[in-house]
Every structure is written in structure tokens, then in C-alpha cells.
Design a protein around this motif. Structure first.
Motif, mmCIF file in Angstrom:
data_model
loop_
_atom_site.group_PDB
_atom_site.id
_atom_site.type_symbol
_atom_site.label_atom_id
_atom_site.label_comp_id
_atom_site.label_asym_id
_atom_site.label_seq_id
_atom_site.Cartn_x
_atom_site.Cartn_y
_atom_site.Cartn_z
ATOM 1 N N THR A 33 4.562 18.427 36.794
ATOM 2 C CA THR A 33 4.195 17.167 37.431
ATOM 3 C C THR A 33 5.121 16.037 37.009
ATOM 4 O OG1 THR A 33 1.879 17.859 37.414
ATOM 5 C CG2 THR A 33 2.314 15.534 37.797
ATOM 6 N N SER A 34 5.676 15.324 38.013
ATOM 7 C CA SER A 34 6.549 14.157 37.787
ATOM 8 C C SER A 34 7.671 14.471 36.807
ATOM 9 C CB SER A 34 5.718 12.967 37.261
ATOM 10 O OG SER A 34 4.682 12.651 38.145
ATOM 11 N N SER A 35 8.311 15.594 36.996
ATOM 12 C CA SER A 35 9.321 16.025 36.043
ATOM 13 C C SER A 35 10.385 16.861 36.748
ATOM 14 C CB SER A 35 8.666 16.866 34.936
ATOM 15 O OG SER A 35 9.636 17.395 34.065
ATOM 16 N N ILE A 36 11.603 16.861 36.168
ATOM 17 C CA ILE A 36 12.635 17.773 36.659
ATOM 18 C C ILE A 36 12.479 19.143 36.007
ATOM 19 C CG2 ILE A 36 14.264 15.922 37.155
ATOM 20 C CD1 ILE A 36 15.762 16.709 34.577
ATOM 21 N N ALA A 37 11.571 19.255 35.047
ATOM 22 C CA ALA A 37 11.303 20.557 34.428
ATOM 23 C C ALA A 37 10.721 21.512 35.466
ATOM 24 C CB ALA A 37 10.336 20.402 33.263
ATOM 25 N N LEU A 38 11.042 22.781 35.310
ATOM 26 C CA LEU A 38 10.558 23.808 36.224
ATOM 27 C C LEU A 38 9.511 24.669 35.538
ATOM 28 C CD1 LEU A 38 13.931 24.968 37.843
ATOM 29 C CD2 LEU A 38 12.251 23.350 38.769
ATOM 30 N N MET A 39 8.725 25.349 36.348
ATOM 31 C CA MET A 39 7.762 26.295 35.822
ATOM 32 C C MET A 39 7.759 27.536 36.700
ATOM 33 S SD MET A 39 4.270 24.252 36.877
ATOM 34 C CE MET A 39 3.216 25.522 36.182
ATOM 35 N N GLY A 40 7.339 28.649 36.120
ATOM 36 C CA GLY A 40 7.337 29.878 36.888
ATOM 37 C C GLY A 40 6.765 31.028 36.108
ATOM 38 N N ARG A 41 7.269 32.197 36.442
ATOM 39 C CA ARG A 41 6.694 33.426 35.914
ATOM 40 C C ARG A 41 7.810 34.374 35.486
ATOM 41 N NH1 ARG A 41 1.574 35.047 36.310
ATOM 42 N NH2 ARG A 41 1.185 33.191 37.592
ATOM 43 N N LEU A 42 7.559 35.114 34.427
ATOM 44 C CA LEU A 42 8.527 36.090 33.948
ATOM 45 C C LEU A 42 8.431 37.371 34.780
ATOM 46 C CD1 LEU A 42 8.154 35.707 30.086
ATOM 47 C CD2 LEU A 42 9.579 34.413 31.667
ATOM 48 N N ASP A 43 9.562 37.949 35.063
ATOM 49 C CA ASP A 43 9.599 39.209 35.793
ATOM 50 C C ASP A 43 9.513 40.361 34.800
ATOM 51 O OD1 ASP A 43 9.863 37.829 38.127
ATOM 52 O OD2 ASP A 43 12.034 38.007 38.224
ATOM 53 N N GLY A 44 8.294 40.829 34.546
ATOM 54 C CA GLY A 44 8.096 41.915 33.586
ATOM 55 C C GLY A 44 7.401 41.415 32.346
ATOM 56 N N GLY A 45 6.750 42.313 31.648
ATOM 57 C CA GLY A 45 5.990 41.937 30.465
ATOM 58 C C GLY A 45 6.883 41.484 29.330
ATOM 59 N N GLU A 46 6.511 40.384 28.704
ATOM 60 C CA GLU A 46 7.226 39.866 27.541
ATOM 61 C C GLU A 46 6.213 39.510 26.464
ATOM 62 O OE1 GLU A 46 10.336 39.830 27.024
ATOM 63 O OE2 GLU A 46 11.330 39.778 28.977
ATOM 64 N N THR A 47 6.675 39.521 25.237
ATOM 65 C CA THR A 47 5.902 38.989 24.124
ATOM 66 C C THR A 47 6.647 37.786 23.566
ATOM 67 O OG1 THR A 47 7.026 40.360 22.478
ATOM 68 C CG2 THR A 47 5.050 41.298 23.553
ATOM 69 N N GLY A 48 5.985 37.071 22.690
ATOM 70 C CA GLY A 48 6.643 35.937 22.058
ATOM 71 C C GLY A 48 7.947 36.327 21.396
ATOM 72 N N GLY A 49 7.947 37.472 20.728
ATOM 73 C CA GLY A 49 9.151 37.931 20.030
ATOM 74 C C GLY A 49 10.229 38.445 20.958
ATOM 75 N N SER A 50 9.845 39.197 21.989
ATOM 76 C CA SER A 50 10.865 39.760 22.885
ATOM 77 C C SER A 50 11.555 38.665 23.690
ATOM 78 C CB SER A 50 10.245 40.797 23.827
ATOM 79 O OG SER A 50 9.385 40.202 24.785
ATOM 80 N N LEU A 51 10.818 37.619 24.062
ATOM 81 C CA LEU A 51 11.433 36.524 24.795
ATOM 82 C C LEU A 51 12.429 35.769 23.913
ATOM 83 C CD1 LEU A 51 11.689 34.834 27.332
ATOM 84 C CD2 LEU A 51 9.684 33.519 26.604
#
Length: 249
Positions: A127-145
Motif C-alpha cells: 500500500t502506497s509504496s514502490i515495494a512489491l509483494m508476491g509469492r515464492l515459486d516452490g516451498g522455501e524455509t527461512g534458511g533456504s531463502l
């Protein structure tokens, strides 16, 4: 095939829609060099090292994300500022800089380029930002990302969060965008990525449960100016060389 400086300036202004942005610096031609451009050097920041690289490559222009004349800085051309500008003028090299326009662009923007590099699906803006949001293609964990970001960006990415947690939704904003974390928390995503981090960011991430990744200001902002340079090769037939000068933040 050479291009007139004025033609390149006008083309980039329209392509990047520079008039649509209220920014912390002037976007476009910041230092005027020779009239005709055959070779261009691109880079993240107009440091003295990048200027010297442009001279070594016999470039008539430099295009960067971080240029000069930032709001709040002294306007005096003394010391380091004098040396940089004097070197550009001595060698008749033009400096073009595009800050927010090169963060936000739908094709050449740093945020879009980071998503393409990482294989993230873009679903919209915070909202009101140039930041983007979305979804990862495939399962990830905090460590793998964290490991994938580190490998892709060739940077030791800092991760705040549990390594075993599942990560499915994500928001991101390259550079010094740690302040956008609160919007990511409101959007209820699993993770947020920016370039830099600050002390309050750690507490917000820990207390909200949103994973935070500080992936490097320079490292996350190479993509935009490099993609723009590749486009100019095809558009004008000029020689464009991206020079990567990594820094540890």
C-alpha cells in the motif's frame, strides 16, 4: 552507432517517467558532457572508482542509480564532490542518474529485476509504496531463502527469523527500504527483503514474526541499471558496459 546526448536524455526521461516522481535528488542529466555518445558505462553509484572505469573504457556517458546533489547535502562542490565533478568535466563525460524512477519501473526497475532474478511471482505493490509483494515459486524455509538470496546476489545476506519456518508470501524493496517493514507486517506476508537493515528493524521483525532479509544495498540494486543498459544497446546500437564495484553493505 552514436546517439546525441539530448536524444538519449529525452528518451530516458520519457521511458522512466521521471516527472512522475518527487525524489531526493534530480533525475536525469546531472553533469553535461560531450554532445555525441558512442560508449556508456553503467553502475550502481557514481563513485570516483566508477568514473575512472568510464575513463578507462573511453565512455562519453555514465548512467547510474545513485548520482549526486542529494537533498540535505551541502551544495558546495568541495573535497570529494569537487574531485568527482572535476574529473567528469575534464574528460567531457555526461552523468545521468535515476533514483526512484529506476526503483519503480515496471520493466527495468530494481524491484522487478530482483523478482525476476529470484523467480518470485509479483502480485502487486504494498500500500502506497514502490515495494512489491508476491509469492515464492516452490516451498522455501527461512534458511533456504537466505541461502538462495546469498548465492544469487553474491552477498552474505543477514536473516532475522527461524531457519525452519515455511516461507510462502513475500514483500521486497531494494536499497535502504527497511522502513517498509511495517507495511509488510500490515500486509501479513511471511517475509520481507530489503537492501539495508537498522537496529529497530530487528525488533520489529522478531516481534511480528515476519522474516527479514538484509540483502545488501548495492547487491539488490545492480539489476535495474544493468537491464536499462542492455535495453539501450538494442534501442540505439551504442556500446554499454556494466561495471560492478561491490561494497559490503
Amino acid at each position: 552507432m552514436p546517439v546525441q546526448r539530448s536524444e538519449l536524455q529525452a528518451y530516458l526521461a520519457e521511458l522512466l517517467d521521471v516527472d512522475a516522481f518527487k525524489d531526493y535528488c534530480p533525475n536525469g542529466l546531472q553533469v553535461e558532457g560531450c554532445d555525441v555518445i558512442e560508449r556508456v558505462v553503467t553502475g550502481v553509484t557514481a563513485s570516483q572508482r566508477l568514473i575512472e572505469e568510464a575513463i578507462a573504457h573511453n565512455a562519453q556517458a555514465i548512467i547510474v542509480h545513485h548520482g549526486y546533489f542529494w537533498k540535505g547535502e551541502s551544495p558546495s562542490l568541495t573535497g570529494i564532490r569537487k574531485t568527482r565533478v572535476a574529473t567528469l568535466l575534464e574528460h567531457d563525460i555526461s552523468l545521468f542518474a535515476y533514483h526512484l524512477p529506476l526503483d519503480a519501473h515496471e520493466q527495468f526497475g530494481n524491484n522487478v529485476q530482483l523478482a525476476r532474478q529470484m523467480g518470485w511471482t509479483i502480485e502487486g505493490n504494498l500500500t502506497s509504496s514502490i515495494a512489491l509483494m508476491g509469492r515464492l515459486d516452490g516451498g522455501e524455509t527461512g534458511g533456504s531463502l537466505q541461502r538462495k538470496l546469498s548465492d544469487a546476489l553474491d552477498f552474505d545476506v543477514l536473516h532475522v527469523g527461524e531457519e525452519a519456518d515455511d516461507i510462502e508470501t513475500i514483500a521486497w524493496c531494494t536499497g535502504a527500504a527497511q522502513g517498509e517493514l511495517e507495511k509488510a507486517i500490515e500486509a501479513d506476508v511471511d517475509a520481507f527483503v530489503s537492501g539495508e537493515i537498522s537496529e529497530p528493524t530487528v525488533h520489529l521483525a522478531q516481534e511480528s514474526g515476519v522474516h527479514y532479509y538484509a540483502a545488501g544495498h548495492h547487491a539488490t540494486e545492480r539489476g535495474g541499471v544493468k537491464a536499462l543498459g542492455d535495453h539501450l544497446v538494442h534501442q540505439f546500437g551504442i556500446d554499454v558496459q556494466f561495471i560492478d564495484l561491490p561494497i559490503p553493505v
